[in-house]
Scaffold this motif. Structure first.
Motif, PDB file in Angstrom:
ATOM      1  N   THR A  66       0.811  -1.213   0.000  1.00 10.35           N
ATOM      2  CA  THR A  66       0.000   0.000   0.000  1.00 10.35           C
ATOM      3  C   THR A  66       0.844   1.262   0.000  1.00 10.35           C
ATOM      4  N   ASN A  67       2.154   1.144   0.157  1.00  2.84           N
ATOM      5  CA  ASN A  67       3.023   2.302   0.022  1.00  2.84           C
ATOM      6  C   ASN A  67       3.718   2.260  -1.330  1.00  2.84           C
ATOM      7  N   VAL A 127      -3.013  11.355 -11.477  1.00  2.10           N
ATOM      8  CA  VAL A 127      -3.900  12.117 -10.604  1.00  2.10           C
ATOM      9  C   VAL A 127      -3.476  11.918  -9.156  1.00  2.10           C
ATOM     10  N   HIS A 128      -3.453  12.999  -8.410  1.00  4.52           N
ATOM     11  CA  HIS A 128      -3.183  12.917  -6.975  1.00  4.52           C
ATOM     12  C   HIS A 128      -4.457  13.231  -6.215  1.00  4.52           C
ATOM     13  N   LEU A 141      -3.055   8.048  -3.990  1.00  7.41           N
ATOM     14  CA  LEU A 141      -3.966   8.403  -2.908  1.00  7.41           C
ATOM     15  C   LEU A 141      -3.157   8.629  -1.633  1.00  7.41           C
ATOM     16  N   TRP A 142      -3.375   9.756  -1.016  1.00  2.00           N
ATOM     17  CA  TRP A 142      -2.695  10.102   0.230  1.00  2.00           C
ATOM     18  C   TRP A 142      -3.774  10.231   1.310  1.00  2.00           C
ATOM     19  N   PRO A 185      -4.693   5.598   7.923  1.00  2.11           N
ATOM     20  CA  PRO A 185      -4.337   7.014   8.079  1.00  2.11           C
ATOM     21  C   PRO A 185      -2.826   7.220   8.067  1.00  2.11           C
ATOM     22  N   GLY A 186      -2.397   8.234   7.326  1.00  2.84           N
ATOM     23  CA  GLY A 186      -0.980   8.552   7.215  1.00  2.84           C
ATOM     24  C   GLY A 186      -0.268   7.834   6.085  1.00  2.84           C
ATOM     25  N   MET A 187      -0.927   6.879   5.452  1.00 11.79           N
ATOM     26  CA  MET A 187      -0.298   6.123   4.374  1.00 11.79           C
ATOM     27  C   MET A 187      -0.649   6.725   3.023  1.00 11.79           C
ATOM     28  N   HIS A 188       0.185   6.432   2.024  1.00 14.70           N
ATOM     29  CA  HIS A 188      -0.149   6.789   0.652  1.00 14.70           C
ATOM     30  C   HIS A 188       0.060   5.559  -0.216  1.00 14.70           C
ATOM     31  N   ALA A 189      -0.669   5.492  -1.320  1.00  6.35           N
ATOM     32  CA  ALA A 189      -0.674   4.298  -2.150  1.00  6.35           C
ATOM     33  C   ALA A 189      -0.903   4.660  -3.604  1.00  6.35           C
ATOM     34  N   HIS A 190      -0.385   3.820  -4.495  1.00  4.67           N
ATOM     35  CA  HIS A 190      -0.618   3.962  -5.919  1.00  4.67           C
ATOM     36  C   HIS A 190      -1.682   2.978  -6.389  1.00  4.67           C
TER      37      HIS A 190
END
Length: 598
Positions: A9-10, A98-99, A140-141, A186-191
């Motif tokens: 997920t990161n 897209v962010h 996605l952040w 929460p706090g994670m970002h993923a492609h």
């Protein structure tokens, strides 16, 4: 199936510089009307940080500007119809980047403002446009606060700040792309990477959060976006199809309910989930008297047209627990034709009357053509609001189904003649859908004459009026399930094989206490569209106000009581798929996993 939740997920280290750039950009932001374009791996990424900003962009941007924002907003006042800006990549671009930031923002909706979970600090997020053959890449952040102390029980409101994305209706891999079993904490970002097949249907889709237990808290209250698929070659008209129109509008129809105490009430849902978010209503103590409709985040807005113009409306039912029944008040003022449903274009336009209207199940979409000569009102209505309505509509839906009623949009027509002599031309006049309807994916051929390899019953299981409630973490819930079993991410109760014609009969007939089903639960199949081959109800026979037998859909309203038989073929993607209910019932257990095997 749980093993698919182990997808990383990161993102890889190559994007860490982008994340840091986004943090710096956020610190420099002043106000809500801003947008950022940030470099990533040699190509520009649309950060879409906030919407409704006028940018000098075009579909034919220079090679360096491979991705752009096209603003379509008619922001002439607080009551004016507001079109979300569009994220559009150049036709030659391989990627649409897209962010999305999922965070808490203060959002004004009509007379009330409140803290809501939303994408990019606005409601709704920009519309994403992608072409066949391109790859949509979403970063996605999750900027929400920890929900470690919130509810955790399965099939209940829980983990309100954990998320994952679902591209509703897209034909992409449910393992590598649209994997709803991921967990973005929460706090994670993923492609999320979505290669769009070159034979993908052209049409209207949408994107929303889909983490089990928090879907309602996020997608029902602001975190969603329209997603349009265009042909490989840009159209010369203002629409993403072969239909020439003067204006092309996205209409994300949501429901805002504050303080009603019903299951759509944002305050009640926050309480049930154990959320620590302060909704912070202004004015304090505001109550919405059951709720109201908001189109693109605005209630009671006015759309301006010129006499005789042909507009395309892409209506997305983002009401989590309510059917829309769209009607034009005056058949003499406007002509309306339905041309597509769930991203699949009809062979010919279907004329729409004010008596019947257009019924749209939660999560489903409709594309309409509309031409007007006089001012009028567009509403979503109940039977009681209009005399002479075919009573079959309510008998099909059942007495327990919520119709999200209210004003959709006012139409203000410019160029009216003083003596009212303008002639209303049909919205179907000169419209030929033949070339576009041929652009559907290969599996979408008539299956009604094919003998199914597999026949199965998919039965909605639900508590009735006298069924005892189930207690989960101190809160009482109605039992929901499929074939007697509540949803579990560990179990795939349905298995199909590639290239086999599968027939399912979706039954919504009785409750656990033996009483007849009173609520029309929607049926939604991820990844693949399905063809309706039969519908039956003791109240309405083979009638449906939602679809015609032979139609292809990804979301339908199942009669209460009654059943619908569908056929479909898994042509390409193997692994876990999902067949889910798109209402609140899914979060409470009315859903199941599915696996596609070789």
């Amino acid at each position: 199936m749980a093993s698919y939740g182990a997808v990383p997920t990161n993102p890889d280290p190559a994007v860490e510089d982008e994340v840091e750039s986004l943090r710096r950009e956020e610190a420099m932001r002043r106000g809500r009307r801003a947008a950022a374009v940030i470099g990533l791996a040699g190509a520009l990424v649309v950060a879409c940080v906030l919407s409704f900003v006028h940018l000098p962009t075009s579909r034919t941007a220079s090679p360096a500007m491979r991705t752009s924002i096209e603003n379509m907003a008619e922001d002439e006042g607080k009551d004016a119809f507001l079109e979300p800006p569009r994220v559009i990549a150049d036709a030659s671009a391989e990627y649409v980047d897209v962010h999305l930031e999922l965070g808490v923002s203060r959002i004004q909706v009509g007379d009330v403002s409140m803290h809501m979970r939303s994408f990019n600090h606005d409601f709704p997020a920009p519309t994403i446009v992608v072409r066949r053959g391109q790859t949509l890449r979403v970063m996605l952040w999750n900027k929400l606060e920890s929900d470690a102390n919130a509810g955790q029980a399965m099939n209940a409101f829980r983990r309100p700040n954990t998320t994952v994305l679902h591209t509703h209706g897209l034909h992409v891999s449910p393992v590598d792309s649209d994997n709803i079993y991921r967990s973005i904490e929460p706090g994670m970002h993923a492609h999320f990477i979505y290669p769009i097949p070159k034979n993908h249907p052209i049409g209207t889709f949408w994107l929303h959060p889909h983490y089990h237990g928090s879907t309602t808290l996020q997608s029902a209250y602001g975190a969603f976006a329209a997603l349009l698929v265009e042909d490989e070659e840009p159209s010369s008209s203002k629409t993403a199809s072969d239909v020439e129109v003067d204006e092309d509008h996205v209409m994300l129809v949501g429901w805002v309910d504050v303080g009603s105490g019903k299951r759509t009430d944002i305050l009640e849902d926050e309480r049930l989930s154990g959320s620590a978010m302060d909704v912070s209503l202004k004015p304090k103590g505001y109550a919405s008297n059951g709720g109201f409709l908001a189109v693109n985040g605005r209630p009671n807005s006015t759309l301006t047209m010129r006499v005789g113009e042909l507009h395309r409306w892409r209506i997305v039912n983002a009401v989590v627990d309510g059917v829309l029944r769209i009607v034009i008040e005056d058949d003499q003022a406007c002509s309306v034709a339905e041309i597509a449903a769930d991203g699949i274009t009809y062979e010919a336009p279907r004329q729409v009357s004010s008596k019947h209207g257009v019924l749209i199940a939660p999560g489903s979409r409709r594309d309409l053509l509309i031409r007007c000569i006089e001012d009028t009102m567009v509403r979503s209505v109940l039977d009681a609001d209009r005399g002479g309505v075919d009573e079959k509509i309510l008998r099909y839906l059942g007495n327990g189904t919520n119709i999200a009623a209210g004003e959709v949009v006012r139409i203000n027509v410019h160029g009216k003649t003083s003596n009212g002599s303008s002639k209303l031309e049909s919205a179907r006049s000169g419209v030929n859908l033949g070339s576009e309807s041929g652009n559907t994916a290969e599996p979408l051929k008539d299956l009604r004459e094919h003998e199914p390899a597999v026949r199965k019953v998919v039965e909605y299981t639900q508590g009735g009026p006298s069924t005892p409630k189930i207690e989960r973490e101190g809160n009482k819930y109605t039992f929901y399930g499929i074939n007697g079993q509540p949803y579990s991410p560990e179990i795939a109760t349905l298995t199909v094989k590639l290239d086999q014609v599968v027939e399912w009969t979706i039954r919504n007939e009785n409750c656990l206490d033996g009483s007849p089903a009173l609520e029309s639960h929607p049926f939604h199949l991820h990844t693949n569209h399905f063809q309706i081959v039969n519908v039956s109800s003791p109240n309405t026979g083979d009638y449906s106000p939602d679809f015609a037998v032979g139609d292809w859909r990804d979301t339908i309203a199942v009669p209460a009581p009654g059943n619908v038989t569908i056929r479909w073929v898994a042509r390409d993607f193997t692994g876990p798929d999902a067949r889910v209910n798109m209402s609140i019932g899914m979060g409470m257990g009315m859903g199941t996993g599915m696996s596609v095997d070789l």
